[in-house]
Design an enzyme around this catalytic site. Structure first.
Site, PDB file in Angstrom:
ATOM      1  N   ASP A 132      -4.850   3.661  -1.905  1.00 27.82           N
ATOM      2  CA  ASP A 132      -5.964   4.082  -1.041  1.00 27.82           C
ATOM      3  C   ASP A 132      -6.395   5.506  -1.358  1.00 27.82           C
ATOM      4  OD1 ASP A 132      -6.341   1.948   1.067  1.00 27.82           O
ATOM      5  OD2 ASP A 132      -4.183   2.285   1.251  1.00 27.82           O
ATOM      6  N   GLY A 146      -2.490  -3.544   9.259  1.00 22.36           N
ATOM      7  CA  GLY A 146      -1.675  -4.181  10.300  1.00 22.36           C
ATOM      8  C   GLY A 146      -1.038  -5.487   9.868  1.00 22.36           C
ATOM      9  N   GLY A 198      -0.329   1.975   9.654  1.00 20.72           N
ATOM     10  CA  GLY A 198       0.422   1.849  10.897  1.00 20.72           C
ATOM     11  C   GLY A 198      -0.400   1.484  12.119  1.00 20.72           C
ATOM     12  N   ASP A 200      -6.565  -6.161   4.756  1.00 22.84           N
ATOM     13  CA  ASP A 200      -5.902  -4.854   4.705  1.00 22.84           C
ATOM     14  C   ASP A 200      -5.844  -4.237   6.099  1.00 22.84           C
ATOM     15  OD1 ASP A 200      -4.999  -2.317   4.028  1.00 22.84           O
ATOM     16  OD2 ASP A 200      -6.785  -1.762   2.881  1.00 22.84           O
ATOM     17  N   HIS A 233      -1.371  -1.339  -4.011  1.00 25.08           N
ATOM     18  CA  HIS A 233      -2.639  -0.964  -3.369  1.00 25.08           C
ATOM     19  C   HIS A 233      -2.670   0.559  -3.239  1.00 25.08           C
ATOM     20  CE1 HIS A 233      -6.142  -1.824  -0.780  1.00 25.08           C
ATOM     21  NE2 HIS A 233      -5.693  -0.869   0.016  1.00 25.08           N
ATOM     22  N   SER A 247       2.837  -0.088   6.031  1.00 22.60           N
ATOM     23  CA  SER A 247       4.020   0.255   6.823  1.00 22.60           C
ATOM     24  C   SER A 247       5.018  -0.893   6.880  1.00 22.60           C
ATOM     25  CB  SER A 247       3.632   0.733   8.222  1.00 22.60           C
ATOM     26  OG  SER A 247       2.600  -0.044   8.733  1.00 22.60           O
ATOM     27  N   SER A 282       0.846  -1.190   0.000  1.00 21.83           N
ATOM     28  CA  SER A 282       0.000   0.000   0.000  1.00 21.83           C
ATOM     29  C   SER A 282       0.881   1.240   0.000  1.00 21.83           C
ATOM     30  CB  SER A 282      -0.896  -0.001   1.238  1.00 21.83           C
ATOM     31  OG  SER A 282      -1.506   1.261   1.367  1.00 21.83           O
ATOM     32  N   GLY A 287      -8.512   4.477   7.311  1.00 20.57           N
ATOM     33  CA  GLY A 287      -8.177   5.894   7.506  1.00 20.57           C
ATOM     34  C   GLY A 287      -6.683   6.144   7.537  1.00 20.57           C
ATOM     35  N   HIS A 334      -8.471   1.212  -3.716  1.00 14.75           N
ATOM     36  CA  HIS A 334      -9.365   1.036  -2.574  1.00 14.75           C
ATOM     37  C   HIS A 334     -10.009   2.398  -2.328  1.00 14.75           C
ATOM     38  CE1 HIS A 334      -9.529   0.057   2.053  1.00 14.75           C
ATOM     39  NE2 HIS A 334     -10.733   0.226   1.530  1.00 14.75           N
TER      40      HIS A 334
HETATM   41  C1  DX5 Z   1      -5.966   2.117   5.629  1.00 12.84           C
HETATM   42  C2  DX5 Z   1      -5.674   1.538   4.294  1.00 12.84           C
HETATM   43  C3  DX5 Z   1      -4.566   0.558   4.238  1.00 12.84           C
HETATM   44  C4  DX5 Z   1      -3.260   1.015   4.829  1.00 12.84           C
HETATM   45  C5  DX5 Z   1      -2.697  -0.163   5.562  1.00 12.84           C
HETATM   46  O1  DX5 Z   1      -7.245   2.613   5.665  1.00 12.84           O
HETATM   47  O2  DX5 Z   1      -6.821   0.921   3.726  1.00 12.84           O
HETATM   48  O3  DX5 Z   1      -4.387   0.078   2.925  1.00 12.84           O
HETATM   49  O4  DX5 Z   1      -2.305   1.458   3.907  1.00 12.84           O
HETATM   50  O5  DX5 Z   1      -1.539   0.217   6.201  1.00 12.84           O
HETATM   51  P1  DX5 Z   1      -0.754  -0.745   7.181  1.00 12.84           P
HETATM   52  O6  DX5 Z   1      -0.346  -1.942   6.402  1.00 12.84           O
HETATM   53  O7  DX5 Z   1       0.362   0.101   7.657  1.00 12.84           O
HETATM   54  O8  DX5 Z   1      -1.722  -1.103   8.292  1.00 12.84           O
HETATM   55 ZN    ZN Z   2      -6.520   0.022   1.764  1.00 11.52          ZN
END
Ligand code: DX5
Ligand code: ZN
Length: 216
Positions: free
Chosen positions: A33, A178, A146, A176, A31, A199, A6, A143, A64
């Site tokens: 967002d 964590g 991390g 998607d 990905h 992240s 992402s 949103g 997304h």
């Molecule tokens: C958050 C996004 C995710 C985000 C995930 O709303 O939809 O795609 O980038 O980030 P990590 O992998 O850091 O949780």
């Molecule tokens: Zn996403």
């Protein structure tokens, strides 16, 4: 398994370089967002950045749409080159309109995915499961990147996987939020096919982080 880094967590002062590193890794999807500051309290990037991504790398872009009006924005992001569009059913809250958006996206030859906030009852997915290419399980509140992985996502993946087996449905299950090697493994064991990681990929060595998600 497909790994979808992402770019929300990328270093935007170095975006092209980071994209090239993702392309050189084993990752298959990017990905992307899109957040509108309304459906969630964050604003990310729009079609100009999508054009730049498509120009920099030859990769599948998984958009997304974390926006309040996916019925308006789906066409705009498909025009800009998105290969897949995933939208929030909880942004529309209407079965007929959601089905017609699914049909419109598929009609353009673009893969279509649906998702819900993590707390929403899974039965909300039922009217769409024969129609979609992908169901996205949010393992954080959408949103921001991390955040900590929500363990309840595992049960949601298992539920979707059981249902898919019992009815011979063909949708892919994407998770998607964590995701790292540990939580990714739990998702893979529960039946996930696609892991989004922001992240974890961009705050580590990109290639090794991606490889670790392929070798769970
Ligand atoms: C958050 C996004 C995710 C985000 C995930 O709303 O939809 O795609 O980038 O980030 P990590 O992998 O850091 O949780
Ligand atoms: Zn996403």
């Amino acid at each position: 398994m497909i790994v979808a880094p992402s770019i929300l967590s990328a270093d935007f002062s170095n975006l092209e370089k980071q994209l090239k590193e993702v392309e050189a890794s084993n990752a298959e999807w990017i990905h992307f967002d899109v957040m509108d500051g309304h459906f969630v309290k964050n604003i990310t990037f729009g079609t100009d950045v999508l054009h730049a991504v498509k120009k920099s790398v030859n990769m599948y872009v998984d958009a997304h749409l974390v926006v309040s009006d996916p019925e308006y924005y789906a066409d705009i992001f498909m025009d800009a080159g998105a290969d897949g569009i995933t939208f929030h059913l909880d942004a529309i809250n209407n079965i007929e309109r959601s089905l017609s958006l699914i049909k419109k996206i598929k009609g353009r030859g673009v893969n279509v995915g649906i998702t819900l906030y993590p707390e929403v009852d899974l039965h909300e997915y039922l009217p769409y499961l024969t129609e979609v290419d992908l169901v996205l399980v949010m393992s954080i509140k959408p949103g921001f990147g991390g955040q900590k992985f929500r363990q309840d996502a595992i049960e949601r993946v298992k539920w979707l996987d059981e249902l898919r087996k019992n009815h011979n449905y063909t949708y892919k299950i994407q998770v998607d939020g964590g995701i790292n090697a540990e939580t990714g493994k739990l998702c893979a064991e529960a039946g996930a096919d696609i892991l989004v990681a922001g992240s974890y990929v961009f705050k580590n060595d990109i290639k090794s982080a991606v490889d670790s998600l392929y070798n769970l």
